[in-house]
Design a protein around this motif. Sequence first.
Motif, mmCIF file in Angstrom:
data_model
loop_
_atom_site.group_PDB
_atom_site.id
_atom_site.type_symbol
_atom_site.label_atom_id
_atom_site.label_comp_id
_atom_site.label_asym_id
_atom_site.label_seq_id
_atom_site.Cartn_x
_atom_site.Cartn_y
_atom_site.Cartn_z
ATOM 1 N N ILE A 1 35.908 -6.394 -16.003
ATOM 2 C CA ILE A 1 36.444 -5.295 -15.228
ATOM 3 C C ILE A 1 37.981 -5.610 -15.278
ATOM 4 O O ILE A 1 38.430 -6.727 -14.841
ATOM 5 N N SER A 2 38.694 -4.661 -15.578
ATOM 6 C CA SER A 2 39.904 -4.595 -15.912
ATOM 7 C C SER A 2 40.676 -3.598 -14.979
ATOM 8 O O SER A 2 40.482 -2.345 -15.226
ATOM 9 N N VAL A 3 41.321 -3.608 -14.091
ATOM 10 C CA VAL A 3 42.295 -2.763 -13.134
ATOM 11 C C VAL A 3 43.801 -3.157 -13.242
ATOM 12 O O VAL A 3 43.976 -4.175 -12.845
ATOM 13 N N SER A 4 44.516 -2.248 -13.431
ATOM 14 C CA SER A 4 45.910 -2.574 -13.775
ATOM 15 C C SER A 4 46.558 -2.295 -12.217
ATOM 16 O O SER A 4 46.274 -1.444 -11.603
ATOM 17 N N GLU A 5 47.227 -3.236 -11.937
ATOM 18 C CA GLU A 5 48.365 -3.108 -10.734
ATOM 19 C C GLU A 5 47.635 -3.103 -9.575
ATOM 20 O O GLU A 5 48.303 -3.240 -8.224
ATOM 21 N N LYS A 6 46.424 -3.473 -9.311
ATOM 22 C CA LYS A 6 45.651 -3.539 -8.166
ATOM 23 C C LYS A 6 44.580 -4.823 -8.265
ATOM 24 O O LYS A 6 43.997 -4.674 -9.460
ATOM 25 N N SER A 7 44.416 -5.400 -7.295
ATOM 26 C CA SER A 7 43.574 -6.467 -7.074
ATOM 27 C C SER A 7 42.346 -5.668 -7.038
ATOM 28 O O SER A 7 42.119 -4.670 -6.341
ATOM 29 N N LEU A 8 41.326 -6.782 -7.475
ATOM 30 C CA LEU A 8 39.852 -6.085 -7.177
ATOM 31 C C LEU A 8 39.631 -5.917 -5.734
ATOM 32 O O LEU A 8 38.968 -4.984 -5.075
ATOM 33 N N TYR A 9 40.222 -6.793 -4.662
ATOM 34 C CA TYR A 9 40.123 -7.035 -3.477
ATOM 35 C C TYR A 9 40.712 -5.609 -2.785
ATOM 36 O O TYR A 9 40.033 -4.876 -1.930
ATOM 37 N N SER A 10 41.801 -5.198 -3.487
ATOM 38 C CA SER A 10 42.683 -3.997 -2.754
ATOM 39 C C SER A 10 41.630 -2.703 -3.371
ATOM 40 O O SER A 10 41.628 -2.005 -2.379
ATOM 41 N N LEU A 11 41.246 -2.498 -4.383
ATOM 42 C CA LEU A 11 40.439 -1.653 -4.865
ATOM 43 C C LEU A 11 39.214 -1.453 -4.004
ATOM 44 O O LEU A 11 38.900 -0.222 -3.605
ATOM 45 N N SER A 65 35.618 -5.706 7.904
ATOM 46 C CA SER A 65 36.412 -6.811 7.550
ATOM 47 C C SER A 65 35.668 -7.009 6.272
ATOM 48 O O SER A 65 34.645 -7.161 6.280
ATOM 49 N N LEU A 66 36.443 -6.932 5.139
ATOM 50 C CA LEU A 66 35.885 -7.194 3.637
ATOM 51 C C LEU A 66 36.005 -8.766 3.668
ATOM 52 O O LEU A 66 37.069 -9.562 3.681
ATOM 53 N N ASN A 67 34.682 -9.357 3.550
ATOM 54 C CA ASN A 67 34.781 -10.761 3.418
ATOM 55 C C ASN A 67 34.811 -11.336 2.158
ATOM 56 O O ASN A 67 35.712 -12.073 1.921
ATOM 57 N N SER A 68 34.372 -10.853 1.076
ATOM 58 C CA SER A 68 34.339 -11.380 -0.374
ATOM 59 C C SER A 68 34.272 -10.032 -1.172
ATOM 60 O O SER A 68 33.425 -8.930 -1.089
ATOM 61 N N VAL A 69 34.810 -10.064 -2.341
ATOM 62 C CA VAL A 69 34.739 -9.352 -3.692
ATOM 63 C C VAL A 69 34.578 -10.115 -4.659
ATOM 64 O O VAL A 69 35.213 -10.988 -5.078
ATOM 65 N N VAL A 70 33.204 -10.032 -5.533
ATOM 66 C CA VAL A 70 32.873 -10.976 -6.651
ATOM 67 C C VAL A 70 32.480 -10.003 -7.893
ATOM 68 O O VAL A 70 31.531 -9.037 -7.730
ATOM 69 N N PRO A 71 33.270 -10.096 -8.892
ATOM 70 C CA PRO A 71 33.052 -9.568 -10.086
ATOM 71 C C PRO A 71 31.830 -9.909 -10.878
ATOM 72 O O PRO A 71 31.614 -11.111 -10.673
ATOM 73 N N ASP A 72 30.968 -9.064 -11.618
ATOM 74 C CA ASP A 72 30.135 -9.854 -12.465
ATOM 75 C C ASP A 72 30.728 -9.821 -13.795
ATOM 76 O O ASP A 72 31.959 -9.810 -14.154
ATOM 77 N N PHE A 73 29.763 -10.314 -14.962
ATOM 78 C CA PHE A 73 30.463 -10.367 -16.125
ATOM 79 C C PHE A 73 30.408 -9.051 -16.979
ATOM 80 O O PHE A 73 30.583 -8.896 -18.076
ATOM 81 N N GLY A 74 29.948 -8.202 -16.259
ATOM 82 C CA GLY A 74 29.785 -6.716 -16.780
ATOM 83 C C GLY A 74 31.051 -5.823 -15.945
ATOM 84 O O GLY A 74 31.992 -6.075 -16.004
ATOM 85 N N ASP A 75 30.354 -4.895 -15.389
ATOM 86 C CA ASP A 75 31.227 -3.757 -14.958
ATOM 87 C C ASP A 75 30.992 -3.506 -13.313
ATOM 88 O O ASP A 75 31.385 -2.602 -12.745
ATOM 89 N N ALA A 103 26.180 -5.594 2.404
ATOM 90 C CA ALA A 103 26.634 -5.749 1.197
ATOM 91 C C ALA A 103 26.753 -4.544 0.353
ATOM 92 O O ALA A 103 25.642 -3.722 0.392
ATOM 93 N N PHE A 104 27.747 -4.421 -0.553
ATOM 94 C CA PHE A 104 27.826 -3.141 -1.529
ATOM 95 C C PHE A 104 27.667 -3.660 -2.994
ATOM 96 O O PHE A 104 28.471 -4.744 -3.117
ATOM 97 N N VAL A 105 27.316 -2.844 -3.788
ATOM 98 C CA VAL A 105 27.472 -3.072 -5.184
ATOM 99 C C VAL A 105 28.234 -1.813 -5.736
ATOM 100 O O VAL A 105 27.869 -0.599 -5.617
ATOM 101 N N PHE A 106 29.425 -1.773 -6.174
ATOM 102 C CA PHE A 106 30.283 -0.911 -6.988
ATOM 103 C C PHE A 106 30.248 -0.965 -8.526
ATOM 104 O O PHE A 106 30.152 -2.214 -9.131
ATOM 105 N N ARG A 107 30.516 -0.107 -9.008
ATOM 106 C CA ARG A 107 30.748 -0.056 -10.616
ATOM 107 C C ARG A 107 32.001 0.828 -10.816
ATOM 108 O O ARG A 107 32.285 1.920 -10.197
ATOM 109 N N LEU A 108 32.994 0.347 -11.894
ATOM 110 C CA LEU A 108 34.170 0.907 -12.117
ATOM 111 C C LEU A 108 33.812 2.187 -13.122
ATOM 112 O O LEU A 108 33.259 1.919 -14.008
ATOM 113 N N GLU A 109 33.990 3.392 -12.558
ATOM 114 C CA GLU A 109 33.823 4.468 -13.513
ATOM 115 C C GLU A 109 34.899 5.452 -13.470
ATOM 116 O O GLU A 109 35.498 5.821 -12.561
ATOM 117 N N THR A 110 35.314 5.730 -14.634
ATOM 118 C CA THR A 110 36.630 6.761 -14.988
ATOM 119 C C THR A 110 37.545 6.383 -14.089
ATOM 120 O O THR A 110 38.331 7.164 -13.389
#
Length: 126
Positions: A1-11, A65-75, A103-110
């Motif tokens: 997952i690649s997000v410019s100018e924002k951390s995954l936590y912030s997103l 409170s957001l405790n943790s954000v963990v990306p997988d090896f995909g999206d 817990a939540f699972v998100f995917r980056l779409e558009t």
Amino acid sequence: ISVSEKSLYSLVRETLEEMVEAFENRNTRAFMDHVSEDFYGDKEILDRAVRGAGSQYHDVDIRFSLNSVVPDFGDKLFASVTFNRRYTVIRTGKTVPDGGSSAFVFRLETGRLRLLSMTRPLMFLQ
């Protein structure tokens, strides 16, 4: 997952804040705009449940409170939250405080995060 100018936590935090705001304001369209077409449950049932919550409760206040954000090896991104919630049951007028961890699972779409799944206890629904 690649997000410019924002951390995954912030997103993730921004996405959850937008979802909370939409839910508290009974804006089902804005809430559902954050849900993926590939939602792991039935998206139509989720839509009806969010609409139903708006007719059963008012004065909804959700703090998290957001405790943790963990990306997988995909999206996908996995997020853990702790939340406190307060709402008034319309039928009885009783104010109910509760909370939990979810817990939540998100995917980056558009360029936006979209919700794929939530675990119980559900932060947005009973």
